[in-house]
Design a protein around this motif. Structure first.
Motif, PDB file in Angstrom:
ATOM      1  N   TYR A  60      -0.743 -59.178  73.980  1.00 51.80           N
ATOM      2  CA  TYR A  60      -0.879 -58.177  75.041  1.00 51.80           C
ATOM      3  C   TYR A  60      -1.994 -57.166  74.745  1.00 51.80           C
ATOM      4  O   TYR A  60      -2.790 -56.854  75.646  1.00 51.80           O
TER       5      TYR A  60
ATOM      6  N   ALA B 241      -5.272 -58.794  75.598  1.00 49.75           N
ATOM      7  CA  ALA B 241      -5.411 -59.036  77.039  1.00 49.75           C
ATOM      8  C   ALA B 241      -5.688 -57.744  77.790  1.00 49.75           C
ATOM      9  O   ALA B 241      -6.549 -57.699  78.683  1.00 49.75           O
ATOM     10  N   LEU B 242      -4.976 -56.693  77.427  1.00 45.67           N
ATOM     11  CA  LEU B 242      -5.152 -55.411  78.109  1.00 45.67           C
ATOM     12  C   LEU B 242      -6.573 -54.894  77.928  1.00 45.67           C
ATOM     13  O   LEU B 242      -7.222 -54.460  78.891  1.00 45.67           O
ATOM     14  N   GLU B 243      -7.058 -54.980  76.713  1.00 48.41           N
ATOM     15  CA  GLU B 243      -8.403 -54.460  76.448  1.00 48.41           C
ATOM     16  C   GLU B 243      -9.467 -55.339  77.112  1.00 48.41           C
ATOM     17  O   GLU B 243     -10.442 -54.829  77.674  1.00 48.41           O
TER      18      GLU B 243
ATOM     19  N   PHE C 250      -9.227 -57.248  79.839  1.00 44.26           N
ATOM     20  CA  PHE C 250      -9.248 -57.268  81.308  1.00 44.26           C
ATOM     21  C   PHE C 250      -9.219 -55.877  81.950  1.00 44.26           C
ATOM     22  O   PHE C 250      -9.536 -55.747  83.135  1.00 44.26           O
ATOM     23  N   THR C 251      -8.827 -54.850  81.196  1.00 42.76           N
ATOM     24  CA  THR C 251      -8.797 -53.502  81.778  1.00 42.76           C
ATOM     25  C   THR C 251      -9.678 -52.514  81.026  1.00 42.76           C
ATOM     26  O   THR C 251      -9.922 -51.412  81.516  1.00 42.76           O
TER      27      THR C 251
ATOM     28  N   LYS D 134       0.560 -53.859  83.308  1.00 40.02           N
ATOM     29  CA  LYS D 134       0.477 -55.309  83.174  1.00 40.02           C
ATOM     30  C   LYS D 134      -0.961 -55.741  82.873  1.00 40.02           C
ATOM     31  O   LYS D 134      -1.920 -55.050  83.208  1.00 40.02           O
ATOM     32  N   ALA D 135      -1.051 -56.915  82.258  1.00 45.21           N
ATOM     33  CA  ALA D 135      -2.350 -57.556  82.077  1.00 45.21           C
ATOM     34  C   ALA D 135      -2.273 -58.932  82.738  1.00 45.21           C
ATOM     35  O   ALA D 135      -2.609 -59.948  82.138  1.00 45.21           O
TER      36      ALA D 135
ATOM     37  N   ALA E 211      -5.375 -64.468  80.885  1.00 48.30           N
ATOM     38  CA  ALA E 211      -4.685 -63.617  79.908  1.00 48.30           C
ATOM     39  C   ALA E 211      -3.782 -64.443  78.990  1.00 48.30           C
ATOM     40  O   ALA E 211      -3.842 -64.322  77.759  1.00 48.30           O
TER      41      ALA E 211
END
Length: 354
Positions: free
Chosen positions: A296, A299-301, A303-304, A316-317, A322
């Motif tokens: 997570y 993925a968070l870094e 895509f966001t 959420k990611a 992801a």
């Protein structure tokens, strides 16, 4: 307090987390009358909990669902409502429930006009697992938060079905591959590689499970057809109760962020959780967080552009790609680690060979 109404319609995982609240209420307030307003599918798992009246709210019935709920609430007056769902549909359902005390979420976790339907709030908690959040709904009543204890009534027929699916001479691995949100799903081909490894290297029996939904049937079939070894595919052939029984007898479950992972945790079976689209420390299998493959943060870094610390708790990611951040090697390493821990535990409890 003589009567309490719980409003939690969905989803399966969250409904599973409400069970400790019911059990704790019955312990702390002996004789209290508990009514639970719940969704149709979710009721199939918990609607025979002892000492609880269940009222089914049909989420697909539109206005008729609300008029049916108002009719069933006519003449009633609860001492407290535990309004455990912030979605707008649930807020409208809460308006149909007469209660003096109406407990809801703190301001940070409120949305969809939730604040208009409550008059007390749970305490803020910046980084809290969903189970602990729901457990805290007892505190505004002057009670202790519900401890993590579950009890799922299962029949002998449910257990009989489960035993018929499982091997008695080797470890059983249940794979529940599908989440309600497809962006939380791991690729079918990677499940197939993990399943083949579990069978070849560790002699495990692999059972594929899923709901009767066509998509889930197709997903399990794709896993099965991609495998070199043979899996036992019962996708769509079991009930929620039979699934719970199956997981209670299995040795291990592999799943993404999905209701069956929480069912497995509730019945005491370890879960290798596959998490990239959501944060396992918020919504992972409560008793198996140490066995979650956690991609997570990456993925968070990716895509966001935010770190876990910078993002809103619970963000959420759920993006294409992801879940692909979780490699087959990640899952195999976690399986090996889990098996090593089991072997160590078994060696400690084995009788002296002398």
């Amino acid at each position: 307090m003589n009567s309490i109404c719980i409003l939690r319609l969905s989803a399966i995982g969250d409904v599973t987390h409400v069970i400790p609240v019911v059990l704790s209420l019955q312990e702390q307030v002996p004789g209290v009358k508990i009514t639970w307003v719940i969704g149709k599918i979710e009721a199939k798992l918990v609607a025979d909990l002892p000492g609880v009246e269940f009222i089914i709210f049909d989420k697909k019935a539109g206005r008729r669902g609300y008029s049916d709920l108002r009719r069933q609430m006519k003449g009633r007056k609860f001492d407290a409502l535990l309004h455990m769902q912030v979605a707008f549909r649930a807020n409208l359902a809460a308006a149909c429930i007469p209660a003096k005390v109406r407990i809801g979420y703190d301001k940070a976790r409120s949305k969809d006009l939730h604040s208009l339907f409550i008059n007390r709030r749970i305490n803020p908690a910046p980084q809290q697992h969903v189970r602990d959040c729901l457990a805290s709904f007892l505190e505004p009543l002057g009670l202790t938060a519900a401890p993590p204890r579950w009890q799922l009534p299962l029949s002998e027929n449910d257990h009989g079905f489960a035993r018929a699916q499982l091997a008695s001479d080797r470890r059983n691995l249940v794979i529940s591959p599908c989440a309600s949100h497809t962006l939380r799903n791991w690729p079918a081909g990677r499940y197939a590689q993990l399943a083949d490894y579990a069978i070849r290297e560790h002699g495990m029996k692999v059972i594929l499970v899923g709901s009767p939904a066509p998509f889930e049937g197709e997903y399990c079939a794709a896993i099965e057809s991609s495998m070199a070894e043979k899996a036992h595919n019962i996708c769509g052939k079991d009930t929620l109760k039979q699934l719970a029984a199956l997981m209670s007898h299995a040795d291990l479950v592999v799943a993404p962020d999905t209701g069956p992972a929480h069912i497995a945790s509730a019945v005491g079976t370890d879960v290798i959780g596959l998490y990239a689209a959501s944060n396992p420390y918020r919504s992972g299998p409560y008793n198996s967080l140490q066995w979650c493959v956690n991609r997570y943060p990456e993925a968070l870094e990716k895509f966001t552009g935010k770190t876990v610390e910078q993002a809103r708790w619970g963000a959420k990611a759920e993006f294409d790609g992801a879940m692909e951040l979780i490699t087959v090697e990640d899952s195999i390493a976690m399986l090996d680690r889990w098996l090593e821990a089991q072997q160590v535990a078994e060696s400690k409890t084995a009788p002296d060979s002398e």
